[in-house]
Design a protein around this motif. Sequence first.
Motif, PDB file in Angstrom:
ATOM      1  N   ARG A 123       0.830  -1.204   0.000  1.00 14.58           N
ATOM      2  CA  ARG A 123       0.000   0.000   0.000  1.00 14.58           C
ATOM      3  C   ARG A 123       0.869   1.260   0.000  1.00 14.58           C
ATOM      4  O   ARG A 123       0.537   2.257  -0.638  1.00 14.58           O
ATOM      5  CB  ARG A 123      -0.906  -0.035   1.228  1.00 14.58           C
ATOM      6  CG  ARG A 123      -2.114   0.854   1.163  1.00 14.58           C
ATOM      7  CD  ARG A 123      -3.071   0.422   0.057  1.00 14.58           C
ATOM      8  NE  ARG A 123      -3.466  -0.961   0.137  1.00 14.58           N
ATOM      9  CZ  ARG A 123      -4.464  -1.437   0.873  1.00 14.58           C
ATOM     10  NH1 ARG A 123      -5.166  -0.616   1.616  1.00 14.58           N
ATOM     11  NH2 ARG A 123      -4.783  -2.708   0.832  1.00 14.58           N
ATOM     12  N   TYR A 124       1.984   1.199   0.715  1.00  9.28           N
ATOM     13  CA  TYR A 124       2.920   2.334   0.739  1.00  9.28           C
ATOM     14  C   TYR A 124       3.500   2.597  -0.660  1.00  9.28           C
ATOM     15  O   TYR A 124       3.557   3.745  -1.121  1.00  9.28           O
ATOM     16  CB  TYR A 124       4.032   2.046   1.733  1.00  9.28           C
ATOM     17  CG  TYR A 124       5.276   2.876   1.534  1.00  9.28           C
ATOM     18  CD1 TYR A 124       5.330   4.209   1.937  1.00  9.28           C
ATOM     19  CD2 TYR A 124       6.408   2.325   0.937  1.00  9.28           C
ATOM     20  CE1 TYR A 124       6.472   4.970   1.742  1.00  9.28           C
ATOM     21  CE2 TYR A 124       7.546   3.070   0.733  1.00  9.28           C
ATOM     22  CZ  TYR A 124       7.581   4.393   1.140  1.00  9.28           C
ATOM     23  OH  TYR A 124       8.711   5.134   0.939  1.00  9.28           O
ATOM     24  N   ILE A 127       0.959   4.174  -3.098  1.00 14.03           N
ATOM     25  CA  ILE A 127       0.635   5.573  -2.873  1.00 14.03           C
ATOM     26  C   ILE A 127       1.853   6.478  -3.085  1.00 14.03           C
ATOM     27  O   ILE A 127       1.760   7.527  -3.718  1.00 14.03           O
ATOM     28  CB  ILE A 127       0.069   5.757  -1.445  1.00 14.03           C
ATOM     29  CG1 ILE A 127      -1.281   5.052  -1.330  1.00 14.03           C
ATOM     30  CG2 ILE A 127      -0.059   7.240  -1.093  1.00 14.03           C
ATOM     31  CD1 ILE A 127      -1.855   5.066   0.061  1.00 14.03           C
ATOM     32  N   CYS A 128       3.000   6.066  -2.544  1.00 15.95           N
ATOM     33  CA  CYS A 128       4.179   6.936  -2.549  1.00 15.95           C
ATOM     34  C   CYS A 128       5.071   6.735  -3.764  1.00 15.95           C
ATOM     35  O   CYS A 128       5.867   7.621  -4.093  1.00 15.95           O
ATOM     36  CB  CYS A 128       4.983   6.719  -1.268  1.00 15.95           C
ATOM     37  SG  CYS A 128       4.058   7.072   0.246  1.00 15.95           S
ATOM     38  N   PRO A 130       3.995   5.463  -7.236  1.00 15.12           N
ATOM     39  CA  PRO A 130       3.054   4.900  -8.217  1.00 15.12           C
ATOM     40  C   PRO A 130       3.720   4.481  -9.523  1.00 15.12           C
ATOM     41  O   PRO A 130       3.268   3.520 -10.156  1.00 15.12           O
ATOM     42  CB  PRO A 130       2.058   6.049  -8.439  1.00 15.12           C
ATOM     43  CG  PRO A 130       2.802   7.289  -8.031  1.00 15.12           C
ATOM     44  CD  PRO A 130       3.712   6.880  -6.931  1.00 15.12           C
ATOM     45  N   MET A 225       2.251   7.170   4.414  1.00 16.24           N
ATOM     46  CA  MET A 225       1.115   7.235   3.506  1.00 16.24           C
ATOM     47  C   MET A 225       0.203   8.410   3.842  1.00 16.24           C
ATOM     48  O   MET A 225      -0.246   9.134   2.962  1.00 16.24           O
ATOM     49  CB  MET A 225       0.326   5.919   3.566  1.00 16.24           C
ATOM     50  CG  MET A 225       0.967   4.776   2.803  1.00 16.24           C
ATOM     51  SD  MET A 225      -0.108   3.326   2.692  1.00 16.24           S
ATOM     52  CE  MET A 225      -0.100   2.757   4.392  1.00 16.24           C
ATOM     53  N   MET A 229      -0.522  11.570   1.367  1.00 15.89           N
ATOM     54  CA  MET A 229      -1.879  11.893   0.929  1.00 15.89           C
ATOM     55  C   MET A 229      -2.210  13.354   1.196  1.00 15.89           C
ATOM     56  O   MET A 229      -2.837  14.026   0.374  1.00 15.89           O
ATOM     57  CB  MET A 229      -2.882  10.987   1.643  1.00 15.89           C
ATOM     58  CG  MET A 229      -2.874   9.551   1.157  1.00 15.89           C
ATOM     59  SD  MET A 229      -4.003   8.509   2.098  1.00 15.89           S
ATOM     60  CE  MET A 229      -3.747   6.937   1.278  1.00 15.89           C
ATOM     61  N   LEU A 234      -4.462  13.846  -2.042  1.00 17.02           N
ATOM     62  CA  LEU A 234      -5.002  12.651  -2.682  1.00 17.02           C
ATOM     63  C   LEU A 234      -6.294  12.227  -2.012  1.00 17.02           C
ATOM     64  O   LEU A 234      -6.389  12.177  -0.787  1.00 17.02           O
ATOM     65  CB  LEU A 234      -3.991  11.504  -2.619  1.00 17.02           C
ATOM     66  CG  LEU A 234      -2.667  11.728  -3.330  1.00 17.02           C
ATOM     67  CD1 LEU A 234      -1.761  10.525  -3.135  1.00 17.02           C
ATOM     68  CD2 LEU A 234      -2.879  11.985  -4.813  1.00 17.02           C
ATOM     69  N   ARG A 236      -9.158   9.107  -1.628  1.00 10.90           N
ATOM     70  CA  ARG A 236      -9.050   7.652  -1.633  1.00 10.90           C
ATOM     71  C   ARG A 236     -10.388   7.036  -1.247  1.00 10.90           C
ATOM     72  O   ARG A 236     -11.214   7.649  -0.581  1.00 10.90           O
ATOM     73  CB  ARG A 236      -7.987   7.166  -0.648  1.00 10.90           C
ATOM     74  CG  ARG A 236      -8.326   7.458   0.807  1.00 10.90           C
ATOM     75  CD  ARG A 236      -7.244   6.931   1.729  1.00 10.90           C
ATOM     76  NE  ARG A 236      -7.582   7.150   3.122  1.00 10.90           N
ATOM     77  CZ  ARG A 236      -7.342   8.245   3.800  1.00 10.90           C
ATOM     78  NH1 ARG A 236      -6.753   9.253   3.189  1.00 10.90           N
ATOM     79  NH2 ARG A 236      -7.693   8.361   5.061  1.00 10.90           N
ATOM     80  N   ILE A 325      -5.976   5.855  -6.354  1.00 13.54           N
ATOM     81  CA  ILE A 325      -5.526   7.103  -5.742  1.00 13.54           C
ATOM     82  C   ILE A 325      -5.772   8.238  -6.714  1.00 13.54           C
ATOM     83  O   ILE A 325      -5.248   8.247  -7.828  1.00 13.54           O
ATOM     84  CB  ILE A 325      -4.038   7.018  -5.375  1.00 13.54           C
ATOM     85  CG1 ILE A 325      -3.817   5.829  -4.438  1.00 13.54           C
ATOM     86  CG2 ILE A 325      -3.566   8.293  -4.724  1.00 13.54           C
ATOM     87  CD1 ILE A 325      -4.601   5.926  -3.152  1.00 13.54           C
TER      88      ILE A 325
END
Length: 359
Positions: A123-124, A127-128, A130, A225, A229, A234, A236, A325
């Motif tokens: 997940r990290y 998001i961070c 992509p 994260m 965001m 961002l 979500r 995202i």
Amino acid sequence: MTILLRNISNASVPTSPSPEMMSFMNLVLGIFILVSLLVGTVSNGLFLWVMWVKMKRTVNTLWFSHLIFTYLLFCTFLPFFAIYSFFGFHWVFGTVACKLIISLFSLTMFTTVFLLTVISLDRYLLICHPFWSQHHRTIPQAQRFVAGVWLCSLVLSVPYMAFQETRAMESGRTKCASNFAFSSDWDKPEAQALRHRVHVALFVVRFLLAFLLPFLIIMSCHCRMVWEMKKRRLARNRKPFWVLVAAVASFFICWIPYHLYHGSTTHWESFRTTRQALRVAMAVGECFNFCFTPILYLFIGEKFQQVFKTSILALLKRGFMDIPIIPMDNVNVNEAGHQSCSISSLELKISCGNNRPSP
């Protein structure tokens, strides 16, 4: 006078619960384990069937399907623990079952925390980083990671297959315990010293690998994260995010008594009452984590009334979907109040319509 006061104090404060109280606690604990067995088997089995048969195979569903499979695997040996509790912690299943069940228990524990760590890292990266995720986040790659998780958990569980034995106690009961000294003479001073050193070493390794280090990694990923965001504005889908938070929080909260109990067996031999309370809390925490946590996946991020109006398939799809995202600047609200967007950037490549729940 000092001796008299000491005797009065010792007489008025019991050092351990009475046999009647322990029998009642064992009965209640055994019933709770059986209830957990019923709830866990039904919920985990249903969720696993929905994810493998009804849902599209994605990286996220792959992670969570294996996580729920570990929950279901834990339920298979709950009947042994229930009978063990009903009999006042008298083991009647023999040495082979003792070795096998404790090893499987260790396998599910390590696999669960490793999978939660991998999911948090995934997940990290999504998001961070992509760009990297777009080219490397594939199902075959995820399958290799899952295989590595199971292999590492199996290797870490092998010592319990070797160390676990049954021990005849003076009270006439048989205990399923770890013989870290490989000595049949449990009371020999040299064997006790070696057993204590090995026990402490394994406890430290298990605490670091199955609790502390994963906790630090997961917390670091979540903090980064949230910061990312807010920095990039961002938006979500909140349900998958909170499903992961619920799974992680449930694991660490429910497993704190487990590590405290095993830590107490290394140095707190005189605190019998504390150890007995920790043993009960440990069993309750384990059952809740493996058997009741999946039910939270349905309710988390949903209105209570909406849960009963929506199918389980739709709720699981919203909970285990890959998170899109979306920059908040590109999110528009239509006349009905639903979010809609159309993005063609190289980074995200997302096209979405009205954000309505699946029927």
